[in-house]
Design a protein around this motif. Structure first.
Motif, short mmCIF file in Angstrom:
data_model
loop_
_atom_site.label_atom_id
_atom_site.label_comp_id
_atom_site.label_asym_id
_atom_site.label_seq_id
_atom_site.Cartn_x
_atom_site.Cartn_y
_atom_site.Cartn_z
N GLU B 73 48.06 69.97 44.56
CA GLU B 73 48.67 70.80 45.62
C GLU B 73 49.09 69.94 46.82
O GLU B 73 50.07 70.25 47.50
N ILE B 74 48.37 68.85 47.05
CA ILE B 74 48.73 67.91 48.11
C ILE B 74 49.94 67.07 47.67
O ILE B 74 50.91 66.89 48.41
N ARG B 75 49.88 66.60 46.43
CA ARG B 75 50.95 65.76 45.90
C ARG B 75 52.29 66.50 45.90
O ARG B 75 53.32 65.93 46.25
N ASP B 76 52.27 67.79 45.55
CA ASP B 76 53.51 68.57 45.49
C ASP B 76 54.19 68.64 46.86
O ASP B 76 55.42 68.62 46.94
N ILE B 77 53.39 68.71 47.90
CA ILE B 77 53.98 68.77 49.26
C ILE B 77 54.66 67.45 49.58
O ILE B 77 55.79 67.43 50.10
N ILE B 78 54.01 66.33 49.25
CA ILE B 78 54.61 65.01 49.52
C ILE B 78 55.88 64.83 48.67
O ILE B 78 56.91 64.35 49.16
N TYR B 79 55.79 65.28 47.41
CA TYR B 79 56.98 65.22 46.53
C TYR B 79 58.17 65.96 47.13
O TYR B 79 59.32 65.58 46.91
N SER B 80 57.89 67.04 47.82
CA SER B 80 58.98 67.88 48.34
C SER B 80 59.60 67.30 49.62
O SER B 80 60.52 67.89 50.18
N SER B 81 59.10 66.15 50.06
CA SER B 81 59.68 65.52 51.26
C SER B 81 60.95 64.76 50.91
O SER B 81 61.34 64.68 49.74
N GLU B 82 61.60 64.19 51.91
CA GLU B 82 62.83 63.41 51.69
C GLU B 82 62.53 61.97 51.27
O GLU B 82 63.44 61.18 51.11
N GLY B 83 61.25 61.62 51.14
CA GLY B 83 60.89 60.25 50.75
C GLY B 83 61.18 59.97 49.28
O GLY B 83 61.35 60.89 48.48
N LEU B 84 61.26 58.69 48.93
CA LEU B 84 61.41 58.27 47.54
C LEU B 84 60.02 57.96 46.99
O LEU B 84 59.36 57.02 47.45
N ASP B 85 59.58 58.75 46.03
CA ASP B 85 58.20 58.65 45.57
C ASP B 85 57.98 57.53 44.56
O ASP B 85 58.70 57.44 43.57
N TYR B 86 56.97 56.73 44.81
CA TYR B 86 56.49 55.78 43.81
C TYR B 86 55.04 56.14 43.55
O TYR B 86 54.15 55.80 44.33
N ASP B 87 54.83 56.88 42.48
CA ASP B 87 53.54 57.51 42.21
C ASP B 87 52.92 56.81 41.02
O ASP B 87 53.14 57.16 39.87
N PHE B 88 52.11 55.77 41.30
CA PHE B 88 51.66 54.98 40.17
C PHE B 88 50.57 55.67 39.37
O PHE B 88 50.42 55.44 38.19
N LEU B 89 49.81 56.55 40.01
CA LEU B 89 48.76 57.24 39.26
C LEU B 89 49.36 58.07 38.14
O LEU B 89 49.04 57.88 36.97
N ASN B 90 50.26 59.00 38.50
CA ASN B 90 50.77 59.92 37.49
C ASN B 90 51.72 59.27 36.51
O ASN B 90 51.83 59.71 35.37
N THR B 91 52.39 58.22 36.94
CA THR B 91 53.27 57.51 36.03
C THR B 91 52.50 57.00 34.82
O THR B 91 53.01 56.97 33.70
N PHE B 92 51.25 56.62 35.04
CA PHE B 92 50.48 56.03 33.94
C PHE B 92 49.46 56.98 33.33
O PHE B 92 49.01 56.77 32.21
N VAL B 93 49.08 58.02 34.08
CA VAL B 93 48.05 58.92 33.55
C VAL B 93 48.55 59.68 32.33
O VAL B 93 47.83 59.81 31.34
N THR B 94 49.79 60.17 32.37
CA THR B 94 50.31 60.97 31.25
C THR B 94 50.36 60.17 29.94
O THR B 94 49.80 60.62 28.93
N PRO B 95 50.98 58.97 29.91
CA PRO B 95 50.92 58.20 28.65
C PRO B 95 49.50 57.86 28.22
O PRO B 95 49.20 57.83 27.01
N LEU B 96 48.61 57.63 29.18
CA LEU B 96 47.23 57.32 28.81
C LEU B 96 46.52 58.52 28.20
O LEU B 96 45.70 58.36 27.29
#
Lengths: 270, 270
Positions: B73-96
């Protein structure tokens, strides 16, 4: 079966470890991990590849390989192993190149550089923390960025050292000792630096355990004494309006970053 | 224009910083960075989102946002900002998750845990390094994992502390002092622990600079004295076949990991 994990780098492998550890700590599993730093030559890379392949042959499972390898000729050898690659550097470097409109220069990679003035500041901060630990001298308090105060064994020393090492903060610390407790007050030198004071407190039962492992069956370690000291010190923090945090269930990393957050001090990076 | 970077986490943000810093250090650019730890509430996440959006409005550039946020719920708010997200946790958690056949449990995420026995071992190692720094006592050398030796100001203290803090290694250190140099030999207690000895050396010119900043115009800091001490100590290392490394162009991280690598000591993780 416990999954096998390799952390590999052509540098210290600290970044690969931090990265892999953060990702893997999301899983309710135990891992059997090995770290291999300074894989800087083709020969060492081939030896590591063999080690990864041997693990696959022995266990029948492809090992997980977390790496942050800058040199492409080394990386290619690791890629050609039977391991499952989690390459966080390159995963993010390519999109960043597009975003920034600048090519990455892998040869300049140096996560922990010492070739700059801020590095000397870091070493100065570490020396400061060492020399101003445990109230051994009060004469440099005016130069401190922050002064941690609390009872003996509540976490002041590790927190001061971490603040200096990780963030380049000049942290002193001062203990309230058994003899002061009945008539607790701040020494004048601390009063003068009151805006720098930050209190640490701890659950008396946990404090009792920690002290027992150092001085068994002493008055110092007794639960009664621990309760008394914590109560008096917390009263002082409140009376003097000194910000404080409870260290009982927190790691050094958490204590140090919370102190910076509450005190509004800037984090430096090395 | 200097790109703006946010490091954001619902924890200490140390992992986000290490990750982002490693990736960005590949680029020949300066970055204007800010770290925001402990974004644990919706309100704080919304305030951070506003800060990111304000940066976009002010600079006209989307800021880079490196984050390791566990709570969705915290991550979704940051995602909805105008920033360019580099989210290393979720990038690797799903394939793992697919690879391991196990679902991640984000709520158990705790990179730096203190709720285990190894954490006490870490604090013990830090206390050991503090108490056995700079040859102040030799009586615990039998309990050391490693003993760093070298001239004054060659990097022994920061290296010992880093070894204890980062890797849980019990590191003592012992300085060769000016007075010993003419007749250099190992004290008996060190001879008995010779397999634990590890030498540090340094370029005499750099040593001279470091000592000058502490004791200007002293014999101790003179280039002549620095040259003499380094020469004698390196001769001792060679004669006694003590492994050693040159600290001149290395960070504390590099020195510490090279010591472990050469000495064959196991790295612990916290």
């Amino acid at each position: 079966m416990t999954p096998k994990v390799f952390y590999i780098s052509d540098g210290t492998a600290i970044t690969a470890e931090v990265f892999g550890h953060a990702v893997l700590s999301q899983f309710p599993l135990k891992f059997d991990s090995v770290t291999i730093p300074f894989v800087e030559t083709i020969a060492r890379a081939e030896a590591v590849k063999k080690q990864i392949n041997d693990s696959f042959i022995t266990t029948g499972q492809r090992p997980l390989v977390f790496h942050s390898i800058v040199k492409s000729e080394i990386r290619d050898i690791i890629y050609s192993s039977e391991g499952l690659d989690y390459d966080f550097l390159n995963t993010f470097v390519t999109p960043l190149e597009q975003q920034l409109g600048v090519q990455a220069l892998p040869t300049m990679h140096r996560t922990h550089s010492m070739l700059n003035a801020s590095y000397d500041a870091r070493i100065d901060a570490i020396n400061f923390a060492m020399e101003n630990d445990d109230g051994q001298t009060l004469k440099h308090m005016d130069k401190a960025d922050i002064i941690l105060i609390g009872v003996s064994r509540c976490g002041k020393t590790p927190s001061s050292l971490y603040l200096s090492m990780q963030f380049g903060i000049k942290a002193a610390n001062y203990p309230f000792i058994q003899e002061d407790i009945d008539n607790l007050k701040l020494p004048d030198i601390l009063k003068r630096n009151k805006h720098k004071l930050f209190g640490l407190t701890i659950d008396p039962v946990r404090l009792h355990e920690i002290r027992e492992s150092r001085l068994e069956n002493s008055r110092y370690a007794s639960l009664r004494q621990c309760r008394l000291e914590v109560k008096e010190v917390e009263m002082l923090f409140k009376k003097e309006r000194i910000p404080y945090i409870d260290t009982t269930h927190q790691s050094v990393e958490e204590i140090a970053t919370k102190i910076l957050d509450v005190a509004g001090l800037e984090r430096h990076m090395f």
